[in-house]
Structures are given as structure tokens and as C-alpha cells.
Design an enzyme around this catalytic site. Structure first.
Site, PDB file in Angstrom:
ATOM      1  N   GLU A 116       0.747  -1.197   0.135  1.00 31.87           N
ATOM      2  CA  GLU A 116       0.114  -0.088  -0.117  1.00 31.87           C
ATOM      3  C   GLU A 116       0.935   1.297  -0.088  1.00 31.87           C
ATOM      4  O   GLU A 116       0.456   2.631   0.393  1.00 31.87           O
ATOM      5  CB  GLU A 116      -0.843   0.022   1.167  1.00 31.87           C
ATOM      6  CG  GLU A 116      -1.879  -1.215   1.448  1.00 31.87           C
ATOM      7  CD  GLU A 116      -2.877  -1.336   0.309  1.00 31.87           C
ATOM      8  OE1 GLU A 116      -2.912  -0.382  -0.771  1.00 31.87           O
ATOM      9  OE2 GLU A 116      -3.694  -2.274   0.392  1.00 31.87           O
ATOM     10  N   HIS A 139      -2.945   2.377   8.082  1.00 26.95           N
ATOM     11  CA  HIS A 139      -4.026   1.400   7.755  1.00 26.95           C
ATOM     12  C   HIS A 139      -4.239   0.484   8.407  1.00 26.95           C
ATOM     13  O   HIS A 139      -3.370  -0.285   8.990  1.00 26.95           O
ATOM     14  CB  HIS A 139      -3.889   1.245   6.018  1.00 26.95           C
ATOM     15  CG  HIS A 139      -4.708   0.280   5.587  1.00 26.95           C
ATOM     16  ND1 HIS A 139      -6.209   0.266   5.420  1.00 26.95           N
ATOM     17  CD2 HIS A 139      -4.260  -1.118   5.243  1.00 26.95           C
ATOM     18  CE1 HIS A 139      -6.585  -0.753   4.889  1.00 26.95           C
ATOM     19  NE2 HIS A 139      -5.402  -1.702   4.937  1.00 26.95           N
ATOM     20  N   HIS A 141      -7.538  -2.727   9.851  1.00 30.34           N
ATOM     21  CA  HIS A 141      -8.859  -3.678   9.564  1.00 30.34           C
ATOM     22  C   HIS A 141      -9.858  -3.483  10.831  1.00 30.34           C
ATOM     23  O   HIS A 141      -9.956  -4.833  11.165  1.00 30.34           O
ATOM     24  CB  HIS A 141      -8.689  -4.850   8.849  1.00 30.34           C
ATOM     25  CG  HIS A 141      -7.748  -4.688   7.797  1.00 30.34           C
ATOM     26  ND1 HIS A 141      -7.125  -5.866   7.285  1.00 30.34           N
ATOM     27  CD2 HIS A 141      -7.524  -3.873   6.688  1.00 30.34           C
ATOM     28  CE1 HIS A 141      -6.422  -5.831   6.072  1.00 30.34           C
ATOM     29  NE2 HIS A 141      -6.387  -4.268   5.983  1.00 30.34           N
ATOM     30  N   GLU A 169     -17.943  11.672  22.248  1.00 24.96           N
ATOM     31  CA  GLU A 169     -16.933  12.309  21.853  1.00 24.96           C
ATOM     32  C   GLU A 169     -16.580  12.464  20.409  1.00 24.96           C
ATOM     33  O   GLU A 169     -15.741  12.919  19.871  1.00 24.96           O
ATOM     34  CB  GLU A 169     -15.869  11.059  22.350  1.00 24.96           C
ATOM     35  CG  GLU A 169     -15.547  10.872  23.768  1.00 24.96           C
ATOM     36  CD  GLU A 169     -14.898  12.226  24.462  1.00 24.96           C
ATOM     37  OE1 GLU A 169     -15.156  12.644  25.208  1.00 24.96           O
ATOM     38  OE2 GLU A 169     -13.760  12.611  23.602  1.00 24.96           O
ATOM     39  N   HIS A 210     -13.037  -3.095   3.419  1.00 25.57           N
ATOM     40  CA  HIS A 210     -11.730  -3.415   3.768  1.00 25.57           C
ATOM     41  C   HIS A 210     -11.191  -2.791   4.933  1.00 25.57           C
ATOM     42  O   HIS A 210     -10.518  -3.569   5.714  1.00 25.57           O
ATOM     43  CB  HIS A 210     -10.716  -2.846   2.202  1.00 25.57           C
ATOM     44  CG  HIS A 210      -9.327  -3.211   2.155  1.00 25.57           C
ATOM     45  ND1 HIS A 210      -8.607  -3.513   1.434  1.00 25.57           N
ATOM     46  CD2 HIS A 210      -8.386  -3.304   3.466  1.00 25.57           C
ATOM     47  CE1 HIS A 210      -7.196  -3.718   1.716  1.00 25.57           C
ATOM     48  NE2 HIS A 210      -7.245  -3.702   2.958  1.00 25.57           N
TER      49      HIS A 210
END
Ligand code: 13P
Ligand code: ZN
Length: 271
Positions: A116, A139, A141, A169, A210
Site C-alpha cells: 500500500e 491503515h 482493518h 466524543e 476493507h
């Protein structure tokens, strides 16, 4: 020369990847992190003239020529980083051609940076243009965020509003909301360009089915953004099928944002 394993940026990468693995955000080799480093600081630990090998990046990043990053390796497991940082992490410098990475340390089994990298480096360019202090692109998941992308309309305004209304929040932590990309093939320049475009307006970008990208000036800010989204998404997924008796009204979101002095997306509220 100081020992690179004692460098704060290596220690932070180790601590953060271990923490993210334990949070369940990074199964197997899921997730990747890149952190922009200070050349002078890196020079205390590494001979900057010593390029171990060069690796083509497959895209041009002229704005980042000479910049140095510590980046997780492709196929590497976050749970293993703290036990073997030199194999699971790499320190790269973008060469003068803008398309080659010069490896200064790491990827010791012959590996390379995350698949990535396009999304990371292009997002760094976007975020630096908005905030020169931005250092981290991350990044991962996370479970509930990912679950939410299966059942919620993937519209930026709608998903931001839903998350803001899950808990007090939310609007305070991410008043700038979330960018959303439709499902796309990952690891490509195309998804990198699309992510970076969103990063001009958002510090958070969801990849449908994703995961999520976060950006920030340091690890605390970036993890804090993602964990607040994930907590709000959890509240949503725990309650979406139940009758909703209480919610934070739009006028209350406005009061909250004003009380905390945050610059929120006013067009996301119905007032
Ligand atoms: P890498 O192992 O190449 O970093 O890929 C993991 C991932 O999450 C892909 O989106
Ligand atoms: Zn991923």
C-alpha cells in the site's frame, strides 16, 4: 553512532503495531504504517550515505524527494514487529528520481515496503500540503468499522452523521468527518490516488469492505482518531437492530462542537 533499536521512532513502531495487533485491527499481515522521519535524527543512528539496495516504487512522488520514512514491510505480521523490527520494518529515502526508494535499514530477509505504499506516500503529500506537521499515515482493518461498511449507506455525510450521533466524543475528536471510497482493488496506484484525493479534505478515509486510513502528526493522534471511529462504529453495530429511544440531536452536536471549539463540517448538520 547510536543503536537504531533504541531510536524512539523504531520503539514507537514496535509498540504501536503490537498494540494494534492486540486490538484485533491487524489480523495476519493486515494493516501498514508509514512515519515521516527527521533526517538529522535518523543520521544519529544510520550512515545516510550507505544505501543497502534500491527498490522501485512504481509511481512518482517528486514532492517527497529526499524524505525518509519508516514503513512496515509487505506480508509482515504486526504481531511480529516488536520481536524482529529489522526484518519487519524498513527505513527508506525517496531518491532524486522520485520513483525509487533507497533502503537505509531493515527488510533484512530481502523483503520490501507495504504493497500500500502508493496510498501512503500519496496521502503524505496530501496531508503535508494541509498540515506540514503531519508525519503518520496508518491503515488497518478494525472489526466494527468494517462491519458497518456492510450495512450502512457509504455516503460521507451520512456515515459521519451516524458516527457523530453514537457517542459524545465523536464530533470533538473527528469534527472533519470521514472520507469514503467504494470497494476497490487494494495495493494499486489507482486506490492510492483516490485515497490521497480524499486526504486533502479528511484525516480519516474508509475503504468499503476493507478498512480505514488515518493520518496525524504523531502516533497518539492517528491511533486516537481510528479508535474513536471504531468505538462509535461499535456502538452503531451493537444497537442498529434495536429501537432507538435516545440520540444526540443536530442542535446538540452544534452545541458540543462550539463548547469544545472545534471546526466541524457545518453542512453535515441539519439545522
Ligand atoms: P501489506 O502486507 O502489503 O502491508 O498489505 C496488508 C494490507 O492491509 C493490504 O491492504
Ligand atoms: Zn488492508
Amino acid at each position: 553512532m547510536k543503536n537504531i533499536l533504541d531510536a524512539p521512532f523504531v520503539k514507537e513502531m514496535c509498540a504501536t503495531t503490537a498494540n494494534m495487533y492486540r486490538l484485533g485491527w491487524d489480523e495476519r499481515n493486515g494493516g501498514n504504517i508509514s512515519c515521516l522521519l527527521d533526517e538529522k535524527e535518523v543520521g544519529e543512528y544510520l550512515d545516510l550515505e550507505n544505501v543497502i539496495r534500491t527498490i522501485p516504487t512504481g509511481f512518482e512522488a517528486k514532492e517527497l524527494i529526499g524524505k525518509i520514512f519508516i514503513v512496515t514491510g509487505t506480508g509482515k505480521y504486526f504481531k511480529n514487529v516488536e520481536h524482529d523490527p529489522e526484518n519487519n520494518l524498513g527505513i527508506i529515502r525517496i531518491a532524486n528520481d522520485g520513483t525509487t526508494a533507497e533502503l537505509l535499514w531493515g527488510y533484512s530477509d530481502g523483503g520490501r515496503f507495504t504493497s500500500e505504499l502508493p496510498a501512503h506516500l500519496m496521502s503524505h503529500i496530501s496531508r503535508l500540503s494541509v498540515n506540514p506537521e503531519n508525519r503518520i499515515i496508518m491503515h488497518c482493518h478494525p472489526d466494527y468499522t468494517l462491519a458497518m461498511t456492510q450495512v450502512h449507506k457509504m455516503d460521507e455525510r451520512e456515515i459521519t452523521r451516524t458516527l457523530w450521533k453514537q457517542m459524545t466524543e465523536s464530533i470533538v475528536v473527528f469534527p472533519d468527518g470521514l472520507g469514503v471510497l467504494p470497494w476497490m482493488v487494494c495495493g494499486t496506484n489507482k486506490i492510492g490516488v483516490a485515497t490521497a484525493e480524499k486526504m486533502k479534505k479528511f484525516r480519516l478515509v474508509i475503504w468499503t469492505l476493507h478498512g480505514i486510513y488515518g493520518a496525524g502528526k504523531d502516533f497518539d493522534e492517528t491511533v486516537g482518531l481510528i479508535e474513536t471511529v471504531e468505538k462509535a462504529a461499535k456502538m452503531y453495530m451493537l444497537t442498529a437492530h434495536l429501537p432507538r429511544l435516545n440520540t444526540i440531536e443536530d442542535s446538540e452536536l452544534k452545541d458540543l462542537a462550539e463548547a469544545f471549539g472545534v471546526d466541524y463540517r457545518k453542512d453535515y448538520l441539519d439545522l
